[in-house]
Design an enzyme around this catalytic site. Structure first.
Site, PDB file in Angstrom:
ATOM      1  N   CYS A 231      13.571  10.804   6.597  1.00  0.00           N
ATOM      2  CA  CYS A 231      13.587  10.473   8.027  1.00  0.00           C
ATOM      3  C   CYS A 231      14.990  10.589   8.589  1.00  0.00           C
ATOM      4  CB  CYS A 231      13.046   9.066   8.223  1.00  0.00           C
ATOM      5  SG  CYS A 231      13.941   7.874   7.241  1.00  0.00           S
TER       6      CYS A 231
ATOM      7  N   GLU B 199       9.464   1.300  10.747  1.00  0.00           N
ATOM      8  CA  GLU B 199      10.492   2.297  10.405  1.00  0.00           C
ATOM      9  C   GLU B 199       9.834   3.659  10.536  1.00  0.00           C
ATOM     10  OE1 GLU B 199      13.547   1.552   9.838  1.00  0.00           O
ATOM     11  OE2 GLU B 199      13.497  -0.570   9.370  1.00  0.00           O
TER      12      GLU B 199
ATOM     13  N   LYS C  42       0.845  -1.198   0.000  1.00  0.00           N
ATOM     14  CA  LYS C  42       0.000   0.000   0.000  1.00  0.00           C
ATOM     15  C   LYS C  42       0.879   1.245   0.000  1.00  0.00           C
ATOM     16  CE  LYS C  42      -1.637   2.638   3.020  1.00  0.00           C
ATOM     17  NZ  LYS C  42      -1.315   3.830   2.196  1.00  0.00           N
TER      18      LYS C  42
ATOM     19  N   GLU D  28      10.274  16.677  13.975  1.00  0.00           N
ATOM     20  CA  GLU D  28      10.938  16.401  12.706  1.00  0.00           C
ATOM     21  C   GLU D  28      10.567  17.540  11.751  1.00  0.00           C
ATOM     22  OE1 GLU D  28       9.383  12.720  11.223  1.00  0.00           O
ATOM     23  OE2 GLU D  28      11.264  12.200  10.266  1.00  0.00           O
TER      24      GLU D  28
HETATM   25  P1  NAD Z   1       2.518   8.913   7.355  1.00  0.00           P
HETATM   26  O1  NAD Z   1       2.698   8.191   8.636  1.00  0.00           O
HETATM   27  O2  NAD Z   1       1.541  10.009   7.281  1.00  0.00           O
HETATM   28  O3  NAD Z   1       2.118   7.898   6.209  1.00  0.00           O
HETATM   29  C1  NAD Z   1       2.840   6.714   5.974  1.00  0.00           C
HETATM   30  C2  NAD Z   1       1.911   5.684   5.412  1.00  0.00           C
HETATM   31  O4  NAD Z   1       0.894   5.422   6.363  1.00  0.00           O
HETATM   32  C3  NAD Z   1       1.214   6.107   4.124  1.00  0.00           C
HETATM   33  O5  NAD Z   1       1.141   4.982   3.278  1.00  0.00           O
HETATM   34  C4  NAD Z   1      -0.173   6.504   4.602  1.00  0.00           C
HETATM   35  O6  NAD Z   1      -1.155   6.291   3.620  1.00  0.00           O
HETATM   36  C5  NAD Z   1      -0.373   5.539   5.750  1.00  0.00           C
HETATM   37  N1  NAD Z   1      -1.329   6.021   6.746  1.00  0.00           N
HETATM   38  C6  NAD Z   1      -1.566   7.308   7.107  1.00  0.00           C
HETATM   39  N2  NAD Z   1      -2.526   7.349   8.059  1.00  0.00           N
HETATM   40  C7  NAD Z   1      -2.904   6.073   8.290  1.00  0.00           C
HETATM   41  C8  NAD Z   1      -3.841   5.461   9.162  1.00  0.00           C
HETATM   42  N3  NAD Z   1      -4.586   6.179  10.003  1.00  0.00           N
HETATM   43  N4  NAD Z   1      -3.952   4.128   9.133  1.00  0.00           N
HETATM   44  C9  NAD Z   1      -3.187   3.407   8.303  1.00  0.00           C
HETATM   45  N5  NAD Z   1      -2.284   3.901   7.461  1.00  0.00           N
HETATM   46  C10 NAD Z   1      -2.133   5.225   7.452  1.00  0.00           C
HETATM   47  O7  NAD Z   1       3.981   9.368   6.940  1.00  0.00           O
HETATM   48  P2  NAD Z   1       4.397  10.138   5.636  1.00  0.00           P
HETATM   49  O8  NAD Z   1       4.007  11.564   5.844  1.00  0.00           O
HETATM   50  O9  NAD Z   1       3.946   9.437   4.399  1.00  0.00           O
HETATM   51  O10 NAD Z   1       5.980   9.972   5.678  1.00  0.00           O
HETATM   52  C11 NAD Z   1       6.783  10.769   6.441  1.00  0.00           C
HETATM   53  C12 NAD Z   1       7.148  10.070   7.733  1.00  0.00           C
HETATM   54  O11 NAD Z   1       7.748   8.815   7.421  1.00  0.00           O
HETATM   55  C13 NAD Z   1       8.183  10.833   8.512  1.00  0.00           C
HETATM   56  O12 NAD Z   1       7.880  10.797   9.885  1.00  0.00           O
HETATM   57  C14 NAD Z   1       9.464  10.062   8.233  1.00  0.00           C
HETATM   58  O13 NAD Z   1      10.449  10.203   9.222  1.00  0.00           O
HETATM   59  C15 NAD Z   1       8.965   8.672   8.135  1.00  0.00           C
HETATM   60  N6  NAD Z   1       9.907   7.839   7.386  1.00  0.00           N
HETATM   61  C16 NAD Z   1      10.615   6.917   8.069  1.00  0.00           C
HETATM   62  C17 NAD Z   1      11.551   6.130   7.394  1.00  0.00           C
HETATM   63  C18 NAD Z   1      12.347   5.110   8.129  1.00  0.00           C
HETATM   64  O14 NAD Z   1      12.887   4.233   7.468  1.00  0.00           O
HETATM   65  N7  NAD Z   1      12.453   5.154   9.448  1.00  0.00           N
HETATM   66  C19 NAD Z   1      11.727   6.285   6.018  1.00  0.00           C
HETATM   67  C20 NAD Z   1      10.978   7.249   5.351  1.00  0.00           C
HETATM   68  C21 NAD Z   1      10.058   8.006   6.049  1.00  0.00           C
END
Ligand code: NAD
Length: 490
Positions: free
Chosen positions: A297, A263, A187, A394
C-alpha cells in the site's frame, strides 16, 4: 537461526486438525468445507484449509466473548510477557515463517525475512506498550472538580488482514489488541491463510489463553464479515485492505456504531527535486517501488521528477530496473517474485497496455512472463497521459511511472491530486523545502530522503480515502482502548 536454508513445503502435512482456532482448539469448518491455497510461482496446491462460514465465525466470536473478562483483568505485565515470548519464538523461527510467506504469497525470501523481522517488531513494541496504558488525573478549571481519565479495553475485536504482508499485518493488529486487554477473531486473506495459521500456533505454544485470539480461515469473507459485524457483542473492527472493501465494511459497521480502524489503499508519490542526491534517490526508488514486487500500500505509485533531472534519474533507474532478477521467491538471487495471482498479473499488464495505447513510452519491461506462475517484468514508463488510469489507480505491481514537474508548486499539486493519502517520499537536500513539503502533502506518512517507510515505533496510517486510525507507535494501542472519564466533586 533455526532451520536456515531448510527446504520445506510449509504446513502441508500439518493441517490435519483443521485450521480454525476457536477457544484454544483447532477445528475444521462445521460444514466440512475447505479451500485450496496456491503457490503463485508454480500454481501448485500448497495446502487445503478449513473454509469457515457464518456459524464458525459466530463460534469464534463466542470464544472471544467468553475469554474477554479474564483477559482484560490479566495484569498488563503478564500480557506483555506473553507478547515478548511470542517475539522471541518468532525470531527463532524466522526461516520457517519466511518460507511460508514466500510459498503462499510469492515475495522473495529476502523480502519475506524482512517481513518476519518487521512483524516481530510489533510483538516486541506492544509487549513494551502493554505496561504504558496512558491515563490522567487533573483539576478542572473550576478548581474544585478532580478529573480522572483512564483507558479500558474496547472488548472483542474483528481483525481483517490482506495478503501482501500476511504476517506483519496480523501482528500489527493482534499485538496491540492483546496488549490493551482485548480478545480477537483474526481473519486472514483467502490467498494467504497459512502464515496466520502458523502465527496462531505460535501464540498457543507461548501460552496465550484459549479464546484470546481465534482464527477463521475462509474463502467466504463477505459471509464471515456480515455475521460478525451484525453481532452486537463485537466491539471493534480493524481492517487492512482495499478502499473498495473498506467502504463496504464501514457501511456494515455503521448500524452498531462500531469502533473502526481502517488501513486502506494508497497511491504514494515519490518526488525528486532538482537538488536531490540522484544516486540516493534511485536507490530509494528501487526500494519504495520494488519491495514485495510493488504489492504494498506504501509502494511508490507515481514518480514526480523535476524536469532538469528527469533524464539522468530515469536513465539510472532504468539501468537498475533492467538488472532486477525475476523468478520464484525461493530461488537465491530473485529480486522480484510473482504477483499474488493470475488476476493481479493480468490487471497490471492491462494497466500498462492502456497507458501505452494512450501514448506512453516504454523504457523497460512491459509484459507478463509466459509459462507457469504469475510473473510480470519490472517496467518503466514515461510520457504517460495525465488522465491515464495507471496514475489514478493503485498499480500494485512492479511498474514505475515517471512524470515531470516544473516547480515545487506543481509538484505539490500533482502529488495531492488523488483521493488517497497514505504515503509520500521526497528527495531533496534543501531542509527548508523538506519542511515545506511535509506541511503541504496530504498524506499520513512522509519520508524524506529514504525509500523505507515501515517502523513499528512510528504511527502508520493514512488520510483521505486511505483510511482512519493508526497502527504502531504509541497511537496503535489507543485504537484498542475506550477513553473514560470520571469526575470527583470538591
Ligand atoms: P482486499 O480489500 O481485497 O482484501 C482485504 C481483506 O478483506 C481480505 O482479508 C479479504 O478476505 C477481505 N474481504 C474481501 N472482500 C470482502 C468482503 N466483501 N467482505 C468482507 N471482507 C472482505 O485487499 P487485498 O487485495 O487483500 O489487499 C490489497 C489492498 O490492501 C490494497 O489496496 C492495499 O493498498 C491495501 N493495504 C493497505 C495497507 C495499509 O496499511 N493501509 C496495508 C496493506 C495493504
Amino acid at each position: 537461526m533455526e532451520e536456515q536454508g531448510r527446504e520445506r513445503r510449509p504446513l502441508v502435512d500439518d493441517l490435519v486438525a483443521g485450521t480454525l482456532l476457536i477457544g484454544g482448539a483447532w477445528h475444521p469448518a462445521t460444514d466440512g468445507a475447505t479451500f485450496r491455497v496456491e503457490d503463485p510461482a508454480t500454481e501448485e496446491t500448497l495446502a487445503i484449509v478449513a473454509d469457515a462460514g457464518a456459524r464458525d465465525a459466530r463460534r469464534a466470536l463466542d470464544a472471544a466473548v467468553r475469554a474477554a473478562p479474564a483477559w482484560a483483568a490479566t495484569p498488563p505485565r503478564e500480557r506483555g510477557e506473553l507478547l515478548r515470548r511470542a517475539f522471541d519464538l518468532l525470531g527463532e523461527r524466522t526461516e520457517r515463517f519466511a518460507s511460508c510467506i514466500t510459498a503462499e504469497m510469492g515475495k522473495p525470501l529476502t523480502d519475506a525475512r524482512r517481513e518476519v523481522a518487521y512483524a516481530a517488531d510489533f510483538l516486541r513494541w506492544f509487549a513494551e506498550e502493554a505496561v504504558r496504558v496512558p491515563g490522567r488525573f487533573t483539576t478542572a478549571p473550576d478548581g474544585a472538580t478532580q478529573i480522572l481519565v483512564t483507558g479500558r479495553p474496547v472488548g472483542p475485536c474483528y481483525l481483517v488482514t490482506p495478503w501482501n504482508f500476511p504476517l506483519a499485518m496480523a501482528t500489527r493488529k493482534v499485538a496491540p489488541a492483546m496488549a490493551a486487554g482485548c480478545t480477537a477473531v483474526l481473519k486472514p486473506a483467502e490467498l494467504t491463510p497459512l502464515t496466520a495459521v502458523m502465527f496462531c500456533e505460535l501464540l498457543v505454544e507461548v501460552g496465550v489463553p484459549p479464546g484470546v485470539v481465534n482464527l477463521v480461515t475462509t474463502s467466504r469473507p463477505a459471509e464471515v464479515s456480515t455475521a460478525l459485524l451484525g453481532d452486537a457483542r463485537l466491539r471493534k473492527l480493524s481492517f487492512t485492505g482495499s478502499t473498495a472493501v473498506g467502504r463496504v465494511l464501514l457501511a456494515q459497521a455503521a448500524p452498531q456504531v462500531l469502533r473502526t480502524s481502517m488501513e486502506l489503499g494508497g497511491n504514494a508519490h515519490f518526488v525528486v527535486f532538482e537538488d536531490a542526491d540522484l544516486d540516493a534517490a534511485v536507490r530509494g526508488a528501487v526500494l519504495a517501488k520494488f519491495r514485495n514486487g510493488g504489492q504494498a500500500c506504501t509502494a511508490a505509485n507515481r514518480f514526480l521528477v523535476h524536469r532538469h533531472v528527469a533524464e539522468p534519474f530515469t536513465d539510472r533507474l532504468v539501468r537498475q530496473v533492467r538488472a532486477l532478477q525475476v523468478g520464484p521467491g525461493c530461488s537465491p538471487g530473485t529480486d522480484i517474485g510473482p504477483l499474488v495471482d493470475g488476476r493481479a498479473a493480468r490487471r497490471v499488464e492491462s494497466l500498462v497496455q492502456r497507458a501505452l495505447d494512450q501514448g506512453a513510452r516504454l523504457l523497460a519491461g512491459g509484459k507478463r512472463v509466459t509459462g507457469r506462475g504469475h510473473f510480470v517484468e519490472p517496467t518503466v514508463l514515461t510520457d504517460v497521459a495525465p488522465d491515464a488510469e495507471i496514475l489514478t489507480e493503485e498499480i500494485f505491481g512492479p511498474v514505475v511511472v515517471v512524470t515531470q514537474f516544473a516547480d515545487e508548486r506543481e509538484a505539490v499539486a500533482l502529488a495531492n491530486a488523488t483521493d488517497h493519502g497514505l504515503a509520500s517520499y521526497v528527495y531533496t537536500t534543501d531542509q527548508a523545502r523538506a519542511h515545506r513539503m511535509l506541511a503541504a502533502l496530504d498524506t499520513g506518512m512522509t519520508r524524506i530522503n529514504t525509500g523505507l517507510l515501515s517502523n513499528a515505533a512510528a504511527p502508520f496510517g493514512g488520510v483521505k480515502q486511505s483510511g482512519s486510525g493508526r497502527e504502531g507507535g504509541a497511537e496503535g494501542l489507543l485504537e484498542y482502548l475506550d477513553v473514560r472519564s470520571a469526575a470527583f466533586g470538591g
